[in-house]
Write a protein that holds these residues in place. Structure first.
Motif, PDB file in Angstrom:
ATOM      1  N   ARG A 154      24.142  21.398 -27.594  1.00  0.00           N
ATOM      2  CA  ARG A 154      22.829  22.009 -27.490  1.00  0.00           C
ATOM      3  C   ARG A 154      22.497  22.101 -26.008  1.00  0.00           C
ATOM      4  O   ARG A 154      22.605  21.107 -25.289  1.00  0.00           O
ATOM      5  N   GLN A 155      22.123  23.277 -25.544  1.00  0.00           N
ATOM      6  CA  GLN A 155      21.831  23.425 -24.123  1.00  0.00           C
ATOM      7  C   GLN A 155      20.855  24.568 -23.869  1.00  0.00           C
ATOM      8  O   GLN A 155      20.689  25.467 -24.690  1.00  0.00           O
ATOM      9  N   GLY A 200      11.944  13.667 -31.714  1.00  0.00           N
ATOM     10  CA  GLY A 200      12.740  14.871 -31.466  1.00  0.00           C
ATOM     11  C   GLY A 200      14.207  14.559 -31.259  1.00  0.00           C
ATOM     12  O   GLY A 200      15.089  15.285 -31.731  1.00  0.00           O
ATOM     13  N   LEU A 201      14.504  13.457 -30.567  1.00  0.00           N
ATOM     14  CA  LEU A 201      15.892  13.070 -30.345  1.00  0.00           C
ATOM     15  C   LEU A 201      16.590  12.716 -31.659  1.00  0.00           C
ATOM     16  O   LEU A 201      17.740  13.087 -31.891  1.00  0.00           O
ATOM     17  N   VAL A 202      15.887  11.980 -32.525  1.00  0.00           N
ATOM     18  CA  VAL A 202      16.458  11.618 -33.823  1.00  0.00           C
ATOM     19  C   VAL A 202      16.706  12.858 -34.677  1.00  0.00           C
ATOM     20  O   VAL A 202      17.736  12.983 -35.349  1.00  0.00           O
ATOM     21  N   PHE A 203      15.753  13.805 -34.642  1.00  0.00           N
ATOM     22  CA  PHE A 203      15.893  15.028 -35.425  1.00  0.00           C
ATOM     23  C   PHE A 203      17.143  15.805 -35.022  1.00  0.00           C
ATOM     24  O   PHE A 203      17.944  16.206 -35.870  1.00  0.00           O
ATOM     25  N   TRP A 256      11.362  15.316 -22.653  1.00  0.00           N
ATOM     26  CA  TRP A 256      12.048  15.469 -23.941  1.00  0.00           C
ATOM     27  C   TRP A 256      12.753  14.173 -24.349  1.00  0.00           C
ATOM     28  O   TRP A 256      12.837  13.874 -25.540  1.00  0.00           O
ATOM     29  N   ASN A 257      13.257  13.397 -23.376  1.00  0.00           N
ATOM     30  CA  ASN A 257      13.910  12.143 -23.726  1.00  0.00           C
ATOM     31  C   ASN A 257      12.922  11.080 -24.192  1.00  0.00           C
ATOM     32  O   ASN A 257      13.305  10.112 -24.865  1.00  0.00           O
ATOM     33  N   PHE A 269      23.267  11.163 -27.126  1.00  0.00           N
ATOM     34  CA  PHE A 269      22.105  11.804 -27.734  1.00  0.00           C
ATOM     35  C   PHE A 269      20.896  11.755 -26.806  1.00  0.00           C
ATOM     36  O   PHE A 269      19.833  11.240 -27.145  1.00  0.00           O
ATOM     37  N   THR A 270      21.118  12.291 -25.659  1.00  0.00           N
ATOM     38  CA  THR A 270      20.040  12.349 -24.669  1.00  0.00           C
ATOM     39  C   THR A 270      20.199  13.612 -23.834  1.00  0.00           C
ATOM     40  O   THR A 270      21.285  14.205 -23.769  1.00  0.00           O
ATOM     41  N   TRP A 271      19.119  14.037 -23.192  1.00  0.00           N
ATOM     42  CA  TRP A 271      19.137  15.246 -22.369  1.00  0.00           C
ATOM     43  C   TRP A 271      19.576  14.925 -20.939  1.00  0.00           C
ATOM     44  O   TRP A 271      19.223  13.892 -20.383  1.00  0.00           O
ATOM     45  N   ILE A 272      20.369  15.842 -20.355  1.00  0.00           N
ATOM     46  CA  ILE A 272      20.830  15.710 -18.976  1.00  0.00           C
ATOM     47  C   ILE A 272      20.350  16.933 -18.192  1.00  0.00           C
ATOM     48  O   ILE A 272      20.420  18.063 -18.692  1.00  0.00           O
TER      49      ILE A 272
END
Length: 265
Positions: free
Chosen positions: A43-44, A82-85, A76-77, A60-63
Motif C-alpha cells: 500500500r503506498q 486504521g493500522l489494524v484495519f 496515520w501511525n 504494519f506501519t507507514w514510512i
C-alpha cells in the motif's frame, strides 16, 4: 498458479500555493502463491509521480520517503484502528478475494489446448518450416534438434501470432539440404506452457507437406511422372499435325475432282 490484485487511483488537484495542478496516486494490492502458500501485499501513496508514503507490510506501519510526508506519517501511525484495519485487509481480506477471483476464472486461466504441428516445404529449396498452431496459452517454444541436440545455426524463429478462435500459432524455419536431413536425425520440438508433454515431429519424407515432389525424393518412380507427361504432350501435337495434314489433302482432292467434272460437262 500465482495471483495478484492491484488497485490504482489517480487524483488531480489544483493547489495554488504549490504552483498549480498536482497529482496524487494511491495504489494497493496483494499477491498469493498457491504452491508455496506465500502471501504478500503493499500500500503506498505517491505525489507527482514520486513515493510519498509507503506501508511497511512486515511492521504494519507507514514510512515517509520524503521529509514533506513526515507529518502525515506520524498522524496515520497514531491511528491504531486504521493500522489494524489495513493489516487485516491486505493480509486476509484481499487474499480471500484473490482466491475467489482465481477460482471463478480457473476455466479460462488454466485452460490448455494442444498444438497441431506440421512440417512444410513450400518451394524446392532447403528451407523447412515447423508450424505449430491452435495452442493455448500463448507461452510456447518451437525449436529444431539435430541428433538430439538443439540446433541454433541456420534457424529463424517467427513471432507468436493470434488465431481467430483465441488460440495461437508460431513457426520456426530451418535451412538444411535434403541430403543432410536424410543422413541425420532432425526433429522439431514444441513446448507449450501448462502442458507437460512435448510435441515432436521428426523430419522425414512422409511428414513433409509440399506440392513439389521431386525435391524430397530421388526415386525414379516419382521422377518418371513428368517425363510421361512430356511424351504424351509431344504425341498429341504430332496427332494434331497429322490430322490437319490429312484434312488438307482431302480438301485438295475434292477441289481437283470438282474441276474435272466441270470440264467434262
Amino acid at each position: 498458479m500465482k495471483g495478484f490484485i492491484l488497485l490504482f487511483l489517480g487524483i488531480r488537484h489544483h493547489h495554488a500555493a504549490f504552483g498549480g495542478d498536482h497529482y496524487i496516486q494511491y495504489m494497493y494490492g496483494c499477491s498469493w502463491d498457491d504452491e508455496t502458500g506465500e502471501a504478500d501485499g503493499f500500500r503506498q501513496l505517491g505525489y507527482d509521480g514520486e513515493d510519498f508514503l509507503v506501508y511497511d507490510m512486515k511492521r504494519f506501519t507507514w514510512i515517509a520517503p520524503k521529509q514533506q510526508a513526515v507529518f502525515t506519517q506520524h498522524k496515520w501511525n497514531s491511528d491504531q484502528a486504521g493500522l489494524v484495519f489495513w493489516k487485516n485487509y491486505i493480509s486476509q481480506t484481499c487474499i480471500d478475494w484473490l482466491k475467489k477471483y482465481l477460482d471463478y476464472g480457473k476455466s479460462t486461466l488454466m485452460r490448455t489446448v494442444s498444438p497441431s504441428v506440421s512440417l512444410i516445404l513450400k518451394t524446392p529449396s532447403s528451407l523447412v518450416t515447423c508450424h505449430a498452431t491452435g495452442f493455448y496459452p500463448s507461452g510456447v517454444m518451437v525449436f529444431w534438434q539435430k541428433d538430439g541436440q538443439e540446433q541454433h545455426e541456420d534457424v529463424e524463429h517467427g513471432e507468436t501470432l493470434p488465431n481467430n478462435d483465441g488460440t495461437f500459432q508460431k513457426s520456426t524455419h530451418l535451412t538444411v539440404t535434403p541430403e543432410e536431413w536424410k543422413n541425420n536425425k532432425y526433429q522439431c520440438v514444441v513446448q507449450v506452457t501448462g502442458i507437460k508433454e512435448d510435441f515432436i515431429m521428426v523430419l522425414t519424407e512422409s511428414e513433409i507437406k509440399t506440392n513439389w515432389v521431386r525435391v524430397i525424393t530421388d526415386d525414379p518412380a516419382h521422377n518418371i511422372v513428368p517425363h510421361i507427361g512430356v511424351v504424351l504432350a509431344v504425341l498429341a501435337i504430332i496427332c494434331c499435325c497429322w490430322v490437319c495434314h490429312w484434312k488438307k489433302k482431302q480438301s485438295e482432292k475434292c477441289e481437283l475432282t470438282g474441276t474435272t467434272l466441270e470440264r467434262v460437262s
